[in-house]
Design a protein around this motif. Structure first.
Motif, PDB file in Angstrom:
ATOM      1  N   LYS A  24       4.893  13.024  14.123  1.00 37.35           N
ATOM      2  CA  LYS A  24       4.236  14.062  14.927  1.00 37.35           C
ATOM      3  C   LYS A  24       2.897  13.578  15.501  1.00 37.35           C
ATOM      4  N   ASP A  25       2.950  12.409  16.142  1.00 33.38           N
ATOM      5  CA  ASP A  25       1.795  11.841  16.839  1.00 33.38           C
ATOM      6  C   ASP A  25       0.643  11.446  15.917  1.00 33.38           C
ATOM      7  N   LYS A  26       0.915  11.310  14.648  1.00 39.76           N
ATOM      8  CA  LYS A  26      -0.122  10.872  13.703  1.00 39.76           C
ATOM      9  C   LYS A  26       0.373   9.653  12.941  1.00 39.76           C
ATOM     10  N   ILE A  27      -0.508   8.644  12.783  1.00 34.13           N
ATOM     11  CA  ILE A  27      -0.159   7.412  12.073  1.00 34.13           C
ATOM     12  C   ILE A  27      -0.539   7.539  10.597  1.00 34.13           C
ATOM     13  N   TYR A  28       0.411   7.233   9.728  1.00 29.84           N
ATOM     14  CA  TYR A  28       0.164   7.246   8.280  1.00 29.84           C
ATOM     15  C   TYR A  28       0.284   5.817   7.764  1.00 29.84           C
ATOM     16  N   THR A  29      -0.702   5.399   6.992  1.00 22.08           N
ATOM     17  CA  THR A  29      -0.771   4.018   6.494  1.00 22.08           C
ATOM     18  C   THR A  29      -0.575   3.989   4.980  1.00 22.08           C
ATOM     19  N   PHE A  30       0.169   2.993   4.515  1.00 22.51           N
ATOM     20  CA  PHE A  30       0.443   2.858   3.085  1.00 22.51           C
ATOM     21  C   PHE A  30       0.203   1.416   2.623  1.00 22.51           C
ATOM     22  N   ILE A  31      -0.294   1.284   1.397  1.00 22.70           N
ATOM     23  CA  ILE A  31      -0.338  -0.006   0.709  1.00 22.70           C
ATOM     24  C   ILE A  31       0.454   0.149  -0.590  1.00 22.70           C
ATOM     25  N   ALA A  32       0.774  -0.946  -1.243  1.00 25.63           N
ATOM     26  CA  ALA A  32       1.582  -0.879  -2.463  1.00 25.63           C
ATOM     27  C   ALA A  32       0.896  -0.011  -3.525  1.00 25.63           C
ATOM     28  N   GLY A  33       1.681   0.873  -4.136  1.00 25.93           N
ATOM     29  CA  GLY A  33       1.151   1.728  -5.195  1.00 25.93           C
ATOM     30  C   GLY A  33       0.218   2.814  -4.702  1.00 25.93           C
ATOM     31  N   ASP A  34       0.200   3.048  -3.396  1.00 26.92           N
ATOM     32  CA  ASP A  34      -0.727   4.008  -2.779  1.00 26.92           C
ATOM     33  C   ASP A  34      -0.451   5.437  -3.257  1.00 26.92           C
ATOM     34  N   ARG A  35      -1.499   6.133  -3.700  1.00 31.24           N
ATOM     35  CA  ARG A  35      -1.365   7.545  -4.096  1.00 31.24           C
ATOM     36  C   ARG A  35      -2.411   8.408  -3.398  1.00 31.24           C
ATOM     37  N   SER A  36      -2.915   7.920  -2.270  1.00 29.46           N
ATOM     38  CA  SER A  36      -3.976   8.643  -1.565  1.00 29.46           C
ATOM     39  C   SER A  36      -3.436   9.689  -0.585  1.00 29.46           C
ATOM     40  N   HIS A  37      -2.147   9.633  -0.304  1.00 30.24           N
ATOM     41  CA  HIS A  37      -1.570  10.567   0.662  1.00 30.24           C
ATOM     42  C   HIS A  37      -1.530  11.981   0.073  1.00 30.24           C
ATOM     43  N   VAL A  38      -1.725  12.974   0.924  1.00 33.59           N
ATOM     44  CA  VAL A  38      -1.741  14.365   0.450  1.00 33.59           C
ATOM     45  C   VAL A  38      -0.377  14.796  -0.101  1.00 33.59           C
TER      46      VAL A  38
ATOM     47  N   LEU B  59       7.057  -1.845  -9.938  1.00 34.41           N
ATOM     48  CA  LEU B  59       6.183  -2.427  -8.917  1.00 34.41           C
ATOM     49  C   LEU B  59       6.921  -2.594  -7.588  1.00 34.41           C
ATOM     50  N   LEU B  60       8.193  -3.025  -7.663  1.00 34.12           N
ATOM     51  CA  LEU B  60       8.990  -3.204  -6.456  1.00 34.12           C
ATOM     52  C   LEU B  60       9.235  -1.875  -5.748  1.00 34.12           C
ATOM     53  N   TYR B  61       9.478  -0.816  -6.530  1.00 26.48           N
ATOM     54  CA  TYR B  61       9.751   0.497  -5.941  1.00 26.48           C
ATOM     55  C   TYR B  61       8.536   1.064  -5.216  1.00 26.48           C
ATOM     56  N   HIS B  62       7.355   0.550  -5.519  1.00 25.28           N
ATOM     57  CA  HIS B  62       6.138   1.101  -4.932  1.00 25.28           C
ATOM     58  C   HIS B  62       5.555   0.228  -3.823  1.00 25.28           C
ATOM     59  N   HIS B  63       6.390  -0.666  -3.257  1.00 24.98           N
ATOM     60  CA  HIS B  63       5.940  -1.472  -2.120  1.00 24.98           C
ATOM     61  C   HIS B  63       5.614  -0.567  -0.935  1.00 24.98           C
ATOM     62  N   SER B  64       4.704  -1.037  -0.081  1.00 23.31           N
ATOM     63  CA  SER B  64       4.204  -0.193   1.006  1.00 23.31           C
ATOM     64  C   SER B  64       5.310   0.300   1.945  1.00 23.31           C
ATOM     65  N   GLU B  65       6.288  -0.576   2.257  1.00 23.09           N
ATOM     66  CA  GLU B  65       7.333  -0.163   3.187  1.00 23.09           C
ATOM     67  C   GLU B  65       8.260   0.890   2.581  1.00 23.09           C
TER      68      GLU B  65
END
Length: 301
Positions: free
Chosen positions: A175-189, A229-235
């Protein structure tokens, strides 16, 4: 057109366009042939690539460049013909550069060939000492065959040489917004929902026959921890978010700043079939279109 088709894994279509180009009397140049060899590389078309590589002078009137050799060496290496690739390096009419040794190192990682991996890495550390990718790929080879002492040595070498590993980052637009992730990221709402979706996928993937490729994780920990660890890769985080944030059936488009890891590549083939969604991943090298349990690259990446 040829280069674009190559990047999306349509090797045979790229060659069809090239042959059409010749039919209409449009003369190729050296760059055209680089694109043609890349198209063969991305689709595993070894025989076709060898035909053009060997007869370049005879058919088109120009000499093979370092780039042509690098493409051919990469192709042979990915196809598991490492001895032929090494022979080509040894018989080149000029000194192999970083692209050639990088192609060999990448092939050695795919096929877990420690000897060739070490040789390629030695040369790359001389030619391109500032690049962290060499250390990481060699460490990956060591990890894949359980040589954990050597993995530790590579990490120490990186630390001593102040070489920093570029972190993997993935992006998805919703929806026109970019969301960024890194491995193990838990900062998303919606982090709790994302991880819940990953847990759900994990269970369904296991039933479908997916086995995590833990041999490519560089951490010397127990298998369960490696799988986590593999399950939490950024992609994977980006794809999980795409699944909960986009309409059912809509394709999921993700970008990554590094090469997609082998485990994620395998997982996305399974996920695309399980959830009946197309996953389009653009990594640093090419596009991967995952659909109905397979990838457009035909696993030549």
């Amino acid at each position: 057109m040829i280069g674009g088709l190559a990047q999306h894994g349509h090797g045979k279509e790229a060659l069809r366009v090239f042959n059409q180009m010749l039919k209409y009397g449009v003369s190729p140049n050296q760059i055209t042939l680089v694109s043609v060899l890349c198209a063969c590389n991305h689709a595993g078309l070894v025989t076709e690539a060898q035909k053009y590589f060997r007869s370049m002078k005879e058919l088109f009137g120009f000499e093979r460049t370092q780039e042509h050799y690098a493409c051919m060496i990469d192709l042979l290496g990915r196809a598991g013909r490492l001895d032929e690739a090494m022979e080509l390096v040894n018989t080149m009419p000029f000194q192999a550069d970083g692209s050639v040794w990088g192609a060999l190192l990448g092939a050695a990682r795919i096929h877990k060939n420690v000897e060739i991996g070490q040789r390629a890495a030695e040369m790359l550390l001389i030619l391109e000492p500032e690049k962290s990718g060499t250390h990481i790929l060699l460490a990956n080879i060591y990890a894949s065959v359980g040589m954990w002492n050597n993995v530790a040595k590579m990490r120490r070498l990186m630390k001593d040489c102040n070489v920093k590993k570029e972190p993997g980052v993935s992006w998805i637009e919703v929806k026109d917004k970019i969301y960024t992730f890194i491995a193990g990221d838990r900062s998303h709402v919606r982090s709790e929902e994302i991880y819940a979706k990953l847990d759900e996928l994990s269970e369904r993937l296991g039933k479908a026959g997916y086995i995590p490729k833990v041999e490519f994780d560089l951490h010397d920990v127990e298998r369960d921890e490696k799988e986590k660890l593999l399950y939490h890769h950024s992609e994977k985080l980006a794809v999980a978010f795409g699944l909960i944030a986009t309409p059912a059936g809509a394709p999921i488009r993700v970008k990554k700043n590094l090469r997609v890891c082998m485990d994620c590549h395998t997982a996305f083939k399974f996920i695309s079939k399980i959830v009946s969604r197309e996953i389009i991943l653009r990594d640093i090298n090419r596009y991967h279109h995952f659909k109905d349990g397979s990838c457009s690259c035909g696993d030549y990446w």
